[in-house]
Enzyme design. Structure first.
Site, PDB file in Angstrom:
ATOM      1  N   HIS A  20       0.754  -1.465  -0.027  1.00 45.43           N
ATOM      2  CA  HIS A  20      -0.261  -0.050  -0.285  1.00 45.43           C
ATOM      3  C   HIS A  20       0.175   1.105  -0.343  1.00 45.43           C
ATOM      4  CE1 HIS A  20      -4.046  -2.057   0.275  1.00 45.43           C
ATOM      5  NE2 HIS A  20      -3.387  -2.273   0.953  1.00 45.43           N
ATOM      6  N   LYS A  29      -8.515  13.858   5.078  1.00 48.27           N
ATOM      7  CA  LYS A  29      -7.329  12.596   5.048  1.00 48.27           C
ATOM      8  C   LYS A  29      -6.748  12.735   6.213  1.00 48.27           C
ATOM      9  CE  LYS A  29      -6.437  13.543   0.499  1.00 48.27           C
ATOM     10  NZ  LYS A  29      -6.439  12.945  -0.426  1.00 48.27           N
ATOM     11  N   ARG A  30      -5.647  11.666   6.443  1.00 45.62           N
ATOM     12  CA  ARG A  30      -4.523  11.501   7.495  1.00 45.62           C
ATOM     13  C   ARG A  30      -3.407  13.533   7.743  1.00 45.62           C
ATOM     14  NH1 ARG A  30      -4.572   7.700  11.684  1.00 45.62           N
ATOM     15  NH2 ARG A  30      -2.237   8.515  12.314  1.00 45.62           N
ATOM     16  N   LYS A  60       1.198  13.952   1.796  1.00 48.74           N
ATOM     17  CA  LYS A  60      -0.787  14.223   1.145  1.00 48.74           C
ATOM     18  C   LYS A  60      -0.462  16.025   1.583  1.00 48.74           C
ATOM     19  CE  LYS A  60      -2.719  11.000   3.359  1.00 48.74           C
ATOM     20  NZ  LYS A  60      -3.188   9.613   2.523  1.00 48.74           N
ATOM     21  N   THR A 118      -8.185   7.424  -1.746  1.00 46.02           N
ATOM     22  CA  THR A 118      -9.397   6.262  -2.297  1.00 46.02           C
ATOM     23  C   THR A 118     -10.452   6.527  -2.216  1.00 46.02           C
ATOM     24  OG1 THR A 118      -9.581   5.378  -0.168  1.00 46.02           O
ATOM     25  CG2 THR A 118      -9.157   3.789  -1.701  1.00 46.02           C
ATOM     26  N   LYS A 132     -14.690   8.512  -3.198  1.00 45.61           N
ATOM     27  CA  LYS A 132     -15.706   9.113  -2.983  1.00 45.61           C
ATOM     28  C   LYS A 132     -16.375  10.444  -3.140  1.00 45.61           C
ATOM     29  CE  LYS A 132     -14.114   6.119   0.144  1.00 45.61           C
ATOM     30  NZ  LYS A 132     -13.077   6.112   1.108  1.00 45.61           N
TER      31      LYS A 132
HETATM   32  C1  4GP Z   1      -2.682   3.375   1.813  1.00 53.23           C
HETATM   33  C2  4GP Z   1      -2.022   4.596   0.729  1.00 53.23           C
HETATM   34  O1  4GP Z   1      -1.187   5.451   1.329  1.00 53.23           O
HETATM   35  C3  4GP Z   1      -3.017   4.850  -0.123  1.00 53.23           C
HETATM   36  O2  4GP Z   1      -2.995   5.416  -0.727  1.00 53.23           O
HETATM   37  C4  4GP Z   1      -3.810   3.667  -0.625  1.00 53.23           C
HETATM   38  O3  4GP Z   1      -5.600   4.385  -1.082  1.00 53.23           O
HETATM   39  C5  4GP Z   1      -4.848   3.020   0.624  1.00 53.23           C
HETATM   40  O4  4GP Z   1      -3.968   2.604   1.565  1.00 53.23           O
HETATM   41  C6  4GP Z   1      -5.422   1.688   0.356  1.00 53.23           C
HETATM   42  O5  4GP Z   1      -4.839   1.089  -0.856  1.00 53.23           O
HETATM   43  N1  4GP Z   1      -1.578   3.406   2.977  1.00 53.23           N
HETATM   44  C7  4GP Z   1      -1.814   2.904   4.183  1.00 53.23           C
HETATM   45  C8  4GP Z   1      -0.762   3.133   5.238  1.00 53.23           C
HETATM   46  O6  4GP Z   1      -3.520   3.527   4.550  1.00 53.23           O
HETATM   47  O7  4GP Z   1      -0.607   2.845   6.221  1.00 53.23           O
HETATM   48  O8  4GP Z   1       0.514   2.359   4.574  1.00 53.23           O
END
Ligand code: 4GP
Length: 833
Positions: free
Chosen positions: A374, A567-568, A573, A678, A682
């Protein structure tokens, strides 16, 4: 089997099966019964919270019958199952989703009205189940919804944290973390005190000779903690399938506490043992895209993985099949590297406990697992000190060494001339201290590795996992672009828009086949349809405005352009780019003559998101956003033209309110850093446009919706490395507009400049790793284009409709079908009622 009722008595059971209610009267009877018997209350003391409890219990009764039948059906047919192992499941609220999925929306609404309540008020009583940080955890939740909706025999396995992600409070502009105790009343989980697994830690390994004269390793001693299962029903949409999410909770072995110690007067240590065991599942680590390498985290991982595998293996053995059929029955997906120890644990079970030969076992193991990556951020790639693994899991470390040995032998044979290759790909990093590289272990132990959007899947092949593509060939690496469930993220979040869409798409079937949205395209320029569409957007903005007034005390104009980034909070970001852009806008407005100012388009800049408690820079960004808001929002020259809002405690249920109210949302990561994203999906699905970089799924969204319906800006991923190099070794000149923004911050316009020095220094003096300055000009220009486009409302609304019409690809149903076909080799179980 032992507990099953003998044949002659089963008639009585069959005669007395609980009946599902189907209509309003039945629903009302169930609610009143639960209020009066389960809750021991009455019509004289039934507040909204009690009504929520009773409604949930009534709906839950419905779920349970479907759930039982699903489990019986899956056991009976004994088809291949898929197991999704994730340390995070960011589920949000359950009631609304359950009502929709079992098809009782109208019944519930009418029934609650009869009983004196509004359904929306009752639904909003529920506390979010927040067992996740961000994208990775929410993706897992969308996947569970799709797995059930598509009738796949699937299980989720996770941890039942007593504390989910912390609650965020903003005090004097700073983030403060408050614990989230969410289990006070949770009707959505079933404790299975009969489903427990003993989990071993520490101890040592002995070699002995077994009955067949073979040398075997025995892992002995150490301590045992008990895993207790808690089951959460996952209803599919418009189908009787209700799957199971099994969450493990830790408790001390031998009951409440050690009576021996207790009776000997050693009260404290008897209680301490118990608490130590319970600590394992006590709290979710609050990091997103970051690994901290804490011992307790490794304990959590093994505890969860070992309990889950025990369960999976037990279920397989019940079918009495030979081990050679294991991979015909079981597929396990690793959601990131957190469950990688499952690979080692399965190998251990097969060779140490079941007595299989190494190679036979290893073949089964690698054909069982798939691994999803991810992130490419180096700080997120998990590594564990060898010493820690040795101490906690001595037998597993031996197996890891053996896996590595056999793997490196193969590599050496295939690449005899590349001596450095062995060092580069070794599962053990020869550093001080030595580390186990979990991603490499996951690759070696899986048959497929996937990224989560096309660019990301390409990047992992050319950067972090390049050598492994050489070793295994490109076919082991694949892409499954992320998706979202339209049930929650369209129907539940935006019921009016869903209804309008249904009126043009031939009913609700688009919720099962999202490509049907394309029927909207024909109406994109229909003035009546556009008007209805725009009215819904406006109503959603009014709702958010009310919330903002209530939560932040700021009045915003719902006719303004709502610009959202939720988002976080993370440097990659780039919320800092956004707030610097907001300051730039503010300065431009201030510099205008009043008559020119009046012609400007009003904007509301909305932010939300949590920073990891230990992530200082992210917390500085939150502080700057709030400091800018404090100044701008009360500046009378500016009025409605600009408002800056930070929404406290962003979570899933707030996202459901925010997404439908956005005109433009920001997905502006440095190119190549956001694996997919994601929320971009949305926002578009809810009729908002996006401004974004050529990163993650933004690229595929552009491909689908068309370049005219998205605002792209900034440098490309392929140029990032050169730019970073130039910053460090050339002269790095800051964009002149950005320099003015910095000047204003340094003048003290937004409070003590020292507070924000680090954010400026990161760009000016520390190499601007995230390319804020490089992208600033293009960002500002693109926002000017957004303003211009928004002035033509007819065109804007047409763009929004067209974009929604073309979003069919981004349903998580499509993802799950792709995983099932190309990775898991599992089929849906056709439901014959
Ligand atoms: C997240 C990614 O940062 C995000 O781009 C992606 O859409 C999401 O996973 C689902 O695949 N990664 C995390 C992490 O949340 O903690 O690595």
């Amino acid at each position: 089997v032992e507990a099953s009722i003998p044949e002659p008595q089963r008639e009585a059971w069959k005669r007395n099966q609980p009946e599902d209610f189907k209509d309003k009267d039945g629903f009302e009877r169930a609610v009143v019964r639960h209020v009066e018997t389960t809750l021991a209350r009455s019509m004289f003391n039934c507040d909204e919270s009690a009504a929520y409890s009773a409604t949930s219990l009534a709906i839950r009764d419905r779920l349970i019958t479907g759930w039982n039948k699903t489990q019986q059906r899956q056991t009976y047919r004994d088809a291949k199952r898929v197991y999704y192992l994730s340390l995070e499941f960011l589920m949000g609220r359950a009631l609304d989703n359950a009502i929709l999925n079992v098809g009782l929306k109208d019944v519930t609404k009418a029934g609650l009205a009869d009983l004196g309540f509004r359904m929306e008020d009752i639904i909003s009583q529920e506390h979010d189940a927040a067992l996740g940080n961000g994208g990775l955890g929410r993706l897992a939740a969308c996947f569970l919804d799709s797995l059930a909706s598509l009738n796949y025999p699937a299980w989720g396995y996770g941890l039942r944290y007593r504390y989910g992600i912390f609650k965020q409070e903003i005090i004097d502009g700073y983030q403060v973390e408050v614990p989230d105790y969410w289990l006070d009343f949770n009707p959505w989980e079933f404790p299975r005190h009969d489903v427990t697994v003993d989990i071993q830690f520490f101890g040592h390994v002995n070699k002995t000779i077994n009955d067949q004269g073979k040398t075997v390793s025995v892992w002995e001693g150490g301590e045992t903690v008990v895993a207790v299962a808690y089951d959460v029903p996952i209803p599919g949409y418009d189908t009787p399938t209700t799957n199971n999410l099994r969450l493990w909770s830790s408790k001390a072995s031998g009951g409440e506490f050690d009576f021996q110690k207790f009776n000997n007067g050693d009260y404290e240590s008897s209680v301490a043992d118990q608490q130590r065991a319970e600590t394992i599942s006590a709290v979710l680590y609050p990091n997103d895209n970051l690994e901290r390498g804490k011992e307790l985290r490794l304990k959590q991982q093994y505890f969860w993985v070992a309990a889950s595998l025990h369960d999976i293996v037990r279920r397989f053995k019940k079918s009495k099949r030979p081990w050679s059929e294991f991979t015909d029955q079981v597929a396990i997906q690793l959601n990131d590297t957190h469950p990688t120890l499952a690979i080692v644990e399965l190998q251990r079970i097969l060779i140490d406990v079941e007595g299989l030969e190494w190679d036979v076992a290893w073949d089964l193991v690698t054909n069982t697992f798939g691994y999803t990556n991810h992130t490419v951020l180096p700080e997120a790639l998990e590594k564990w000190p060898v010493g820690l693994v040795q101490h906690l899991l001595p037998r597993h470390l031996q197996i890891i060494y053996d896996i590595n040995l056999y793997f490196l032998q193969k590599v050496e044979k295939a690449f005899p001339k590349d001596r450095d290759m062995l060092r580069r790909v070794s599962i053990i990093e020869e550093s001080q201290p030595k580390m186990v590289r979990m991603a490499y272990l996951a690759i070696v132990g899986s048959h497929k590795v996937n990224g989560v959007a096309e660019l990301h899947s390409d990047l992992i092949k050319t950067t972090i996992f390049k050598d492994f593509v050489q070793i295994y060939g490109p076919d082991k690496f694949t892409n499954v672009t992320n998706g979202i469930t339209p049930r929650r993220w369209l129907h539940q979040a935006n019921p009016r828009l869903a209804e309008l869409i249904a009126s043009k798409c031939g009913g609700n079937s688009f919720l099962k086949d999202l490509t049907q949205l394309n029927r909207l395209e024909a109406h994109a320029k229909d003035p009546n349809f556009r008007r209805e569409w725009a009215e819904i957007k406006y109503a959603n903005k009014v709702r958010l405005s009310r919330y903002i007034k209530e939560a932040n005390g700021v009045t915003v104009n719902p006719a303004a352009l709502f610009d959202v980034q939720v988002k976080r909070i993370h440097e990659y970001k780039r919320q800092q780019l956004n707030i610097f852009g907001v300051i730039h806008r503010y300065l431009a407005l201030k510099a205008m003559k009043p008559e020119d100012r009046k012609k400007q388009l009003p904007r509301v800049s909305i932010f939300g998101g949590k920073a990891a408690p230990g992530y200082w820079m992210a917390k500085q960004i939150i502080h700057l956003i709030n400091a800018v808001g404090a100044v701008v929002n009360k500046d009378e020259d500016i009025g409605d033209l600009l408002k800056v809002i930070f929404l406290e405690d962003y979570n899933v249920s707030k996202a459901e309110m925010i997404c439908p109210a956005s005109d433009i949302s920001e997905h502006i990561s440095t190119a190549g850093t956001e694996a997919s994203g994601t929320s971009n999906m949305k926002f578009v699905l809810n009729g908002g446009l996006i401004i974004g970089t050529c990163d993650g799924a933004n690229i595929e969204i552009t491909r689908e919706v068309g370049e005219n319906n998205i605002f792209l800006f900034g440098n490309l991923a392929e140029d990032v490395e050169d730019l970073r190099h130039a910053h460090n070794y050339g002269s790095h000149s800051i964009d002149s507009d950005l320099d003015k923004v910095f000047g204003e911050i340094e003048k003290g316009t937004f409070g003590a400049p020292d507070d924000f020095g680090a954010l400026i220094a990161a760009v000016r003096h520390h190499g601007d790793y995230y390319l804020v300055s490089d992208d600033f000009h293009s960002y500002i220009q693109t926002h000017a284009l957004v303003d211009e486009a928004y002035r033509n409302q007819d065109e804007w609304v047409s763009k929004c409709i067209t974009a929604v019409a073309r979003m069919g690809f981004f349903t998580s149903d499509r993802c799950i079908d792709e995983y099932a076909e190309s990775i898991w080799n599992v089929e849906p179980l056709v439901v014959r009622e």
